[in-house]
Motif scaffolding. Structure first.
Motif, PDB file in Angstrom:
ATOM      1  N   LEU A 275       0.898  -1.353   0.092  1.00 44.51           N
ATOM      2  CA  LEU A 275       0.088  -0.075   0.101  1.00 44.51           C
ATOM      3  C   LEU A 275       0.844   1.256   0.062  1.00 44.51           C
ATOM      4  CD1 LEU A 275      -2.891   1.184   0.512  1.00 44.51           C
ATOM      5  CD2 LEU A 275      -2.380   0.967   2.835  1.00 44.51           C
ATOM      6  N   GLY A 276       0.858   2.128  -1.217  1.00 43.19           N
ATOM      7  CA  GLY A 276       1.793   2.968  -1.182  1.00 43.19           C
ATOM      8  C   GLY A 276       0.758   4.670  -1.452  1.00 43.19           C
ATOM      9  N   ALA A 277       1.653   5.504  -0.793  1.00 45.38           N
ATOM     10  CA  ALA A 277       0.954   6.921  -0.860  1.00 45.38           C
ATOM     11  C   ALA A 277       2.105   7.846  -0.934  1.00 45.38           C
ATOM     12  CB  ALA A 277       0.116   7.004   0.559  1.00 45.38           C
ATOM     13  N   GLY A 278       1.886   9.054  -1.097  1.00 45.52           N
ATOM     14  CA  GLY A 278       2.856  10.235  -1.164  1.00 45.52           C
ATOM     15  C   GLY A 278       3.618   9.797  -2.311  1.00 45.52           C
ATOM     16  N   ARG A 279       4.986   9.793  -2.111  1.00 41.24           N
ATOM     17  CA  ARG A 279       5.995   9.275  -3.173  1.00 41.24           C
ATOM     18  C   ARG A 279       6.727   7.801  -2.656  1.00 41.24           C
ATOM     19  NH1 ARG A 279       7.350  13.143  -6.668  1.00 41.24           N
ATOM     20  NH2 ARG A 279       6.755  15.374  -6.512  1.00 41.24           N
ATOM     21  N   GLN A 280       5.974   7.285  -2.088  1.00 41.20           N
ATOM     22  CA  GLN A 280       6.563   5.924  -1.973  1.00 41.20           C
ATOM     23  C   GLN A 280       6.802   5.262  -3.165  1.00 41.20           C
ATOM     24  OE1 GLN A 280       3.424   4.673   1.363  1.00 41.20           O
ATOM     25  NE2 GLN A 280       5.267   3.509   2.144  1.00 41.20           N
ATOM     26  N   HIS A 281       7.846   4.231  -3.128  1.00 39.75           N
ATOM     27  CA  HIS A 281       8.181   3.592  -4.243  1.00 39.75           C
ATOM     28  C   HIS A 281       8.585   2.150  -3.915  1.00 39.75           C
ATOM     29  CE1 HIS A 281      10.565   3.175  -8.274  1.00 39.75           C
ATOM     30  NE2 HIS A 281      11.065   2.363  -7.583  1.00 39.75           N
ATOM     31  N   PHE A 282       7.950   1.227  -4.243  1.00 39.46           N
ATOM     32  CA  PHE A 282       8.365  -0.303  -4.290  1.00 39.46           C
ATOM     33  C   PHE A 282       8.720  -1.002  -5.330  1.00 39.46           C
ATOM     34  CE2 PHE A 282       4.602   0.851  -1.298  1.00 39.46           C
ATOM     35  CZ  PHE A 282       4.941   0.413  -0.151  1.00 39.46           C
ATOM     36  N   ALA A 309       2.497   7.557  -5.677  1.00 44.58           N
ATOM     37  CA  ALA A 309       3.220   6.149  -5.410  1.00 44.58           C
ATOM     38  C   ALA A 309       3.481   5.361  -6.390  1.00 44.58           C
ATOM     39  CB  ALA A 309       2.695   5.357  -4.299  1.00 44.58           C
ATOM     40  N   GLU A 310       4.648   4.463  -6.624  1.00 45.92           N
ATOM     41  CA  GLU A 310       4.878   3.747  -7.589  1.00 45.92           C
ATOM     42  C   GLU A 310       5.133   2.359  -7.024  1.00 45.92           C
ATOM     43  OE1 GLU A 310       7.019   5.994 -10.862  1.00 45.92           O
ATOM     44  OE2 GLU A 310       8.287   5.983  -9.211  1.00 45.92           O
ATOM     45  N   ALA A 311       4.739   1.369  -8.025  1.00 39.59           N
ATOM     46  CA  ALA A 311       5.325  -0.189  -7.594  1.00 39.59           C
ATOM     47  C   ALA A 311       5.495  -0.687  -8.800  1.00 39.59           C
ATOM     48  CB  ALA A 311       4.169  -0.900  -7.001  1.00 39.59           C
ATOM     49  N   VAL A 312       6.566  -1.231  -8.841  1.00 34.99           N
ATOM     50  CA  VAL A 312       7.348  -2.238  -9.791  1.00 34.99           C
ATOM     51  C   VAL A 312       7.487  -3.719  -9.536  1.00 34.99           C
ATOM     52  CG1 VAL A 312       9.219  -2.464 -11.640  1.00 34.99           C
ATOM     53  CG2 VAL A 312       8.731  -0.072 -10.621  1.00 34.99           C
ATOM     54  N   THR A 313       6.781  -4.528 -10.186  1.00 35.17           N
ATOM     55  CA  THR A 313       6.835  -5.877  -9.761  1.00 35.17           C
ATOM     56  C   THR A 313       7.371  -6.767 -10.761  1.00 35.17           C
ATOM     57  OG1 THR A 313       4.640  -5.568  -8.496  1.00 35.17           O
ATOM     58  CG2 THR A 313       5.403  -7.743  -8.659  1.00 35.17           C
ATOM     59  N   THR A 314       8.508  -7.196 -10.768  1.00 34.02           N
ATOM     60  CA  THR A 314       9.061  -8.234 -11.844  1.00 34.02           C
ATOM     61  C   THR A 314       9.032  -9.517 -11.294  1.00 34.02           C
ATOM     62  OG1 THR A 314      10.514  -6.202 -12.282  1.00 34.02           O
ATOM     63  CG2 THR A 314      10.914  -8.553 -13.288  1.00 34.02           C
TER      64      THR A 314
END
Lengths: 430, 261
Positions: A275-282, A309-314
């Motif tokens: 769960l991301g908010a603001g400028r969180q980056h996963f 927020a960003e999420a990258v899932t590889t």
């Protein structure tokens, strides 16, 4: 660009981190320090760094003072029954002193890292604190065991955050043959959640023949945290491994989650929610590494992202020629709560044998307007409607979390994180 | 006391610039059941969505008064909390959210501090029983994998528990077999009373055999072209909507059902 020099790691400094450790471990520290020095810092040319700025992790401007204790570890007292059965749960340094025969065959023995080599080498050179849990063969631990790690905070007169700027926690959990454990490890924000901190963490899980490990990770680092996390599970014949990761905290997180199905008939479930908010980056790389026949693995990762927020899932499923009759699945779904939020899904298959069943699926999209309208038509405010949709989105992961108490704890933490996001307005701004 | 429950005055509505409702005026008093009938594409579902404040539609002219107050620009959730309820023709699925959790959250929103968490289980169970819904419904996800009949019962279940002042039933009869139609109609009839106003939107007169309306209106191309008593339904049964359809409306119904549906 100023970076860490070998001169910062004289042998005596390294040894002083864990003076209680056997000689061979100290030797490995020095070798790792040399490896670290020899390897270049990764750049954006490297595939695994294409979506996360590597400069955020190359220690430029960070102060490295390895002689200081900067991590606090803790755990719930071991239930009496478990203690009687010989279960060990303690901090890693005590474990090295009191149970070297249990620790040494496992510590840094889960395999070589395939990515983040330089960072992994730094971890092995400089780790100082951590947790150790060992369940003897045939022992079934009835209640979940819980432990946590947090930055220690400055404490001393030096005051500034610099003394606490880098930590290298290490977790080691070993489930021997036929044993069973539900394990919960939590990352807490520490006394100064907004202070910049660089975390280089490694977790090793070992599940021996016929053993069962259900491992839950609750990540609540502070907003100032830049985290590199390596987690590897080495799974032996007929082992059952399930892993839940709930990522709520941290400013920037880069994780490698690997399940190695090293022997036949292993079962691995990898579930994650972020769960991301603001400028969180996963940025999460997962590996389902099938190296032996008749293995089953299933991965489901879900992210809900607001603000920017960003999420990258590889996700990589790899099936070696030996791993006949493999079933391997992966799915990644992302819910974007704000037009500024962003998600990338990169599924990959490397299959070198026939007789496999593999699927992968990805989906990313905004919140469904029809769902919002339906809920608002029942009197729910827009934020409340959105929250219900987020909780529903995560439900298929949450409802599989083992043990009622753990499930309730995680749902509670998710809910308070949503409260804080609502209160701070992180979801609309950036 | 003589103040109408709902008063729609000269309502003009567009979607993406295209006019759909072209001057609707309609008054519903407490205790009355109004049936709104009309061919596909005449604007029935648009009216129900606009009354609920759907953001996709734009009111370009006219007003919606609810209990004497101007609700034309009010948000959807505020309308719901004030007691306007829409039973959807195609209620949307919300995976992962259980019916019990959803209904409880909605009741909390509707009744605020008056909501009694303690009595929820009992009233919820009672409402399920009355509508012939099995108890395991509580743990199923909202509209997720529901049959057509289950969706409609679920809508009436919510209506029962949320105790609206104005209920808009958008083709609640469509897709129901005769037994389900009876159960759902009974559920609606149980809620009838001197306080509740009902706007029953339907394509067929079939449901009107079970839920007796006080007034019937016929909608055609975004305008009410006839209003009358029960006898109007019988007339429509004989003639169908043919006299109320134009080629344009037919073409529209065939081509744009998804938008207006």
């Amino acid at each position: 660009m100023k970076s860490v020099q070998t001169s910062q790691f004289p042998a005596e400094t390294l040894e002083a981190l864990t003076p209680e450790a056997p000689k061979e471990l100290q030797v490995e520290r020095r070798k790792a320090a040399d490896r670290f020095t020899a390897l270049p810092w990764p750049t954006a040319v490297h595939e695994e760094w294409r979506r996360t700025d590597p400069a955020r992790f190359n220690l430029t401007g960070w102060s490295l003072k390895p002689q200081q204790r900067t991590v606090t570890v803790g755990w719930e007292p071991l239930p009496e029954a478990a203690a009687r059965q010989g279960v060990i749960l303690t901090d890693l340094r005590t474990a090295l002193r009191e149970h070297p025969d249990r620790v040494m065959p496992h510590l840094f023995q889960s395999g070589k890292p395939e990515q983040l080599e330089k960072h992994a080498a730094l971890h092995q050179a400089l780790w100082s604190d951590g947790l150790f849990c060992w369940v003897p063969a045939g022992v079934r631990v009835e209640t979940p065991l819980s432990a946590w790690i947090e930055p220690a905070g400055t404490g001393g007169r030096s005051g500034a955050a610099e003394t606490d700027s880098v930590i290298f926690p290490h977790l080691l959990v070993v489930v021997e043959e036929g044993a069973e454990l539900t394990w919960v490890d939590e990352r807490r924000p520490g006394p100064q959640p907004a202070a910049p901190i660089w975390i280089n963490e490694m977790t090793e899980f070992f599940v021996k023949r016929g053993g069962t490990l259900r491992a839950v990770r609750l990540q609540q680092w502070g907003t100032g945290a830049a985290e590199l996390q390596l987690q590897r599970a080495l799974l032996h014949r007929e082992a059952c491994f399930s892993n839940w990761i709930m990522g709520l905290g941290g400013g920037i997180t880069k994780g490698n989650i690997e399940a190695v199905l090293s022997e036949p008939a292993v079962r691995a479930e990898l579930l994650g929610i972020h769960l991301g908010a603001g400028r969180q980056h996963f940025d999460i790389h997962t590996l389902q590494d099938h190296r032996a026949p008749n293995g089953f693995s299933n991965l489901l990762y879900k992210s809900a992202l607001s603000g920017q927020a960003e999420a990258v899932t590889t996700g990589l499923i790899r099936v070696t020629p030996e791993a006949r009759k493999t079933d391997a699945y992966q799915a990644n779904r992302n819910l974007l709560l704000n037009p500024g939020a962003h998600a990338d899904s990169i599924p990959m298959l490397e299959i070198e044998t026939n007789e496999v069943r593999c699927t992968h699926g990805v989906a990313t999209g905004p919140v469904d307007d029809d769902q919002i309208f339906y809920l608002m038509s029942r009197g729910l405010s827009r934020p409340l409607a959105q929250r219900l949709i987020i909780q529903g989105f995560f439900e298929e992961v949450l409802n599989q979390i083992p043990a009622e108490s753990v499930r309730e704890q995680l749902i509670g933490e998710l809910s308070s994180r949503l409260d804080r996001i609502d209160a701070s307005g992180e979801d609309s701004g950036g | 006391m003589s103040q109408p429950l709902l008063e729609i005055k000269n309502l003009h509505v567009t979607i993406e610039g295209k006019p759909i409702l072209k001057g609707i005026s309609l008054t519903v008093n407490r205790g009355e059941v109004h049936a709104l009938m009309g061919p596909n594409g005449s604007g029935k579902s648009t009216l129900s969505n606009v009354l609920m404040g759907h953001p996709k539609y734009t009111v370009t002219q006219g007003t919606i008064l609810f209990q004497g107050e101007d609700y034309t620009a009010l948000s959807t959730d505020a309308r719901a909390r004030a007691g306007i309820f829409l039973a959807f023709q195609y209620p949307t699925a919300i995976p992962g959210v259980s019916v019990a959790n959803f209904v409880r959250t909605a009741m909390k929103a509707r009744f605020g501090e008056a909501f009694e968490a303690k009595s929820f289980r009992k009233s919820f169970k009672g409402a399920l029983e009355a509508l012939g819904i099995s108890e395991n419904f509580a743990t199923r996800y909202v509209n997720d994998g529901f049959s057509g009949g289950e969706k409609k019962r679920h809508e009436v279940l919510q209506m029962t528990l949320l105790k609206p002042r104005l209920a808009i039933l958008d083709e609640t009869d469509s897709g129901l077999d005769i037994d389900a139609l009876k159960t759902v109609s009974e559920g609606i009839n149980r809620l009838r009373g001197p306080e509740l106003g009902i706007l029953l939107i339907t394509h067929y007169q079939r449901i009107l055999d079970y839920v007796q309306p006080d007034k019937i209106h016929v909608l055609k191309e975004g305008q009410i072209v006839r209003s009358g008593g029960k006898e109007l339904a019988l007339e429509l049964e004989k003639t169908g909507y043919k006299p109320y359809e134009t080629e344009a409306a037919e073409a529209h119904a065939a081509g744009a059902k998804g938008v207006l549906g």
